[in-house]
Design a protein around this motif. Structure first.
Motif, PDB file in Angstrom:
ATOM      1  N   ALA A  18       0.823  -1.209   0.000  1.00  0.00           N
ATOM      2  CA  ALA A  18       0.000   0.000   0.000  1.00  0.00           C
ATOM      3  C   ALA A  18       0.857   1.259   0.000  1.00  0.00           C
ATOM      4  N   TYR A  19       1.951   1.230   0.733  1.00  0.00           N
ATOM      5  CA  TYR A  19       2.854   2.390   0.770  1.00  0.00           C
ATOM      6  C   TYR A  19       3.393   2.681  -0.633  1.00  0.00           C
ATOM      7  N   ALA A  20       3.872   1.646  -1.319  1.00  0.00           N
ATOM      8  CA  ALA A  20       4.420   1.835  -2.668  1.00  0.00           C
ATOM      9  C   ALA A  20       3.353   2.346  -3.626  1.00  0.00           C
ATOM     10  N   ALA A  21       2.143   1.794  -3.519  1.00  0.00           N
ATOM     11  CA  ALA A  21       1.061   2.211  -4.416  1.00  0.00           C
ATOM     12  C   ALA A  21       0.610   3.628  -4.113  1.00  0.00           C
ATOM     13  N   PHE A  22       0.457   3.960  -2.825  1.00  0.00           N
ATOM     14  CA  PHE A  22      -0.040   5.277  -2.433  1.00  0.00           C
ATOM     15  C   PHE A  22       0.906   6.389  -2.872  1.00  0.00           C
ATOM     16  N   PHE A  23       2.205   6.166  -2.683  1.00  0.00           N
ATOM     17  CA  PHE A  23       3.182   7.179  -3.037  1.00  0.00           C
ATOM     18  C   PHE A  23       3.742   7.006  -4.447  1.00  0.00           C
ATOM     19  N   ASP A  24       3.180   6.021  -5.180  1.00  0.00           N
ATOM     20  CA  ASP A  24       3.617   5.770  -6.548  1.00  0.00           C
ATOM     21  C   ASP A  24       5.140   5.639  -6.601  1.00  0.00           C
ATOM     22  N   THR A  25       5.648   4.779  -5.743  1.00  0.00           N
ATOM     23  CA  THR A  25       7.081   4.592  -5.638  1.00  0.00           C
ATOM     24  C   THR A  25       7.419   3.105  -5.724  1.00  0.00           C
ATOM     25  N   LYS A  26       8.666   2.768  -5.484  1.00  0.00           N
ATOM     26  CA  LYS A  26       9.124   1.387  -5.544  1.00  0.00           C
ATOM     27  C   LYS A  26       9.149   0.780  -4.137  1.00  0.00           C
ATOM     28  N   THR A  27       8.954  -0.517  -4.063  1.00  0.00           N
ATOM     29  CA  THR A  27       9.015  -1.174  -2.761  1.00  0.00           C
ATOM     30  C   THR A  27      10.409  -1.059  -2.151  1.00  0.00           C
ATOM     31  N   SER A  28      11.432  -0.969  -2.972  1.00  0.00           N
ATOM     32  CA  SER A  28      12.795  -0.834  -2.450  1.00  0.00           C
ATOM     33  C   SER A  28      12.996   0.494  -1.734  1.00  0.00           C
ATOM     34  N   LEU A  29      12.088   1.443  -1.950  1.00  0.00           N
ATOM     35  CA  LEU A  29      12.174   2.757  -1.307  1.00  0.00           C
ATOM     36  C   LEU A  29      11.189   2.868  -0.140  1.00  0.00           C
ATOM     37  N   SER A  30      10.770   1.742   0.386  1.00  0.00           N
ATOM     38  CA  SER A  30       9.839   1.735   1.514  1.00  0.00           C
ATOM     39  C   SER A  30      10.401   2.507   2.699  1.00  0.00           C
ATOM     40  N   ASN A  31       9.556   3.304   3.326  1.00  0.00           N
ATOM     41  CA  ASN A  31       9.946   4.064   4.513  1.00  0.00           C
ATOM     42  C   ASN A  31       9.655   3.215   5.751  1.00  0.00           C
ATOM     43  N   LEU A  32      10.705   2.724   6.358  1.00  0.00           N
ATOM     44  CA  LEU A  32      10.570   1.789   7.476  1.00  0.00           C
ATOM     45  C   LEU A  32       9.711   2.357   8.596  1.00  0.00           C
TER      46      LEU A  32
END
Length: 395
Positions: free
Chosen positions: A224-238
């Motif tokens: 959900a984080y990756a989809a919401f921010f339209d980013t990559k899972t590798s850039l997940s904010n811990l």
């Protein structure tokens, strides 16, 4: 934004019959992990489709031989699925195995479940994923969570093997526990690092075993984080993902003796993640020992690791009792706060807000519970101090 970083949308339902269904997160699977991942993705505020290969949930069958927590989860899930079905402007057709699958989905609802729907192909489509249900019907998603047999996925990726996320046993010889996104109590004192879920060189793809119910919510929150921010899972904010999971009462540290119903659960979880107070590990179980008195030696180095000013304070205050007065003095020195203001605030909150059973007494040696709550409230090491991928403190 809701909670920490997601937004819920409430808009008028609309029934669509589309060749390509679009969603933010697609979860494939029929086991516990798939349901848990899709439900957390939905709660975290993005459009989610769960694609199963079985009939609709039967709560009686689900409840057999399962713990009460799992039963309660499926009750909530089924309630949401029924609410979605009622919101449709046309009834869902009954599945007919002899005919090609026909999918009716409410595209404005955040959670949709497509039951008993096999898929014939998975492939990448630009930065997204496309899953074909039939020759002319497919689902396109920003992020894919695979909680099913990955054979078709491996064919698409042109690889011969794919390992699901695995947990680690809690130990304090390394700091990886600070990157936890799930407590895996079914395996004892185990935790799952966010970075164990990420697949090298495979963006916006998560793979979990079908039966890993405890890991499902973490996969859902990351997707959900990756989809919401339209980013990559590798850039997940811990920290944001940990905070989101804690906001929904998902346990991240596997403390056997502090459950989510405890009034100080959140503070103990947060301080436990920092390692400022460490659990005692006995027979593969982790015990926080919340009513045990905290000692000078156990908290001295961890706090110094988090705060430069703490090094000066502890050098000037050697082997003192960790009572309320000394703890307040340390917190105020490290956090640049007024001693009298903190004392007044603590006295007001001691029993009413924190639900402590002890009396407010400056000379009282603090329990690990009391110390954790004070540190979390006035220094906020979990919220304000970041860590790297190995759990090392970044200052």
């Amino acid at each position: 934004m809701k909670r920490l970083f997601f937004v819920f949308a409430f808009i008028i339902p609309l029934v669509i019959h589309a060749q390509t269904l679009k969603t933010d997160v697609l979860v494939i699977g029929s086991g516990d992990a798939a349901y848990a991942a899709s439900f957390q993705s939905f709660k975290s505020g993005v459009k989610t489709i769960l694609l199963t290969q079985k009939e609709q949930l039967d709560l009686k069958k689900v409840s057999e031989g399962r713990p009460k927590t799992a039963e309660a989860f499926y009750q909530n899930f089924l309630k949401r699925e029924i609410e979605n079905a009622k919101s449709l402007e046309a009834p869902k057709p009954k599945p007919d195995k002899k005919k090609p699958v026909k999918v009716t989905v409410d595209s404005t609802q955040l959670l949709n479940v497509i039951n008993n729907a096999p898929y014939i192909e998975i492939k990448r489509s630009g930065s997204s994923w496309e899953v074909k249900l039939t020759k002319d019907k497919s689902i396109r998603a920003k992020v894919l969570v695979m909680a099913d047999n990955p054979e078709k996925l491996m064919t698409a990726l042109k690889i011969t093997g794919l390992n699901p996320a695995t947990s680690n046993q809690l130990n304090y010889s390394e700091n990886l526990y600070r990157t936890t996104v799930a407590s895996v109590s079914s395996k004892g004192s185990n935790f799952l690092s966010l970075y164990s879920l990420l697949i090298p060189n495979q963006e916006n793809l998560l793979y979990i075993s079908a039966d890993q119910f405890e890991i499902g919510p973490a996969a859902g929150a990351i997707a959900a984080y990756a989809a919401f921010f339209d980013t990559k899972t590798s850039l997940s904010n811990l920290k944001r993902i940990q905070g989101e999971l804690l906001a929904y009462k998902h346990t991240l540290m596997p403390f056997e003796d502090v459950k989510a119903i405890d009034s100080n659960w959140l503070a103990i979880q947060k301080v436990g993640i920092t390692g400022i107070i460490k659990a005692e590990i006995k027979q593969d179980k982790a015990y926080f020992n919340p009513e045990k008195e905290v000692t000078y030696d156990e908290i001295k180095q961890p706090i110094k690791d988090y705060y430069y000013k703490a090094q000066i304070w502890f050098d000037d205050h050697q082997n003192i009792p960790i009572n309320l007065e000394n703890t307040t003095a340390m917190v105020c020195y490290v956090g640049n706060k007024s001693v009298e203001a903190i004392k007044t605030d603590l006295q007001k909150k001691w029993n009413k807000n924190y639900k402590f059973t002890s009396k407010y007494d400056l000379k009282k040696v603090l329990t690990r519970r009391e110390f954790a709550v004070i540190i979390n409230e006035y220094l906020k090491p979990f919220d304000d101090v970041n860590v790297d991928k190995t759990g090392g403190v970044i200052r």
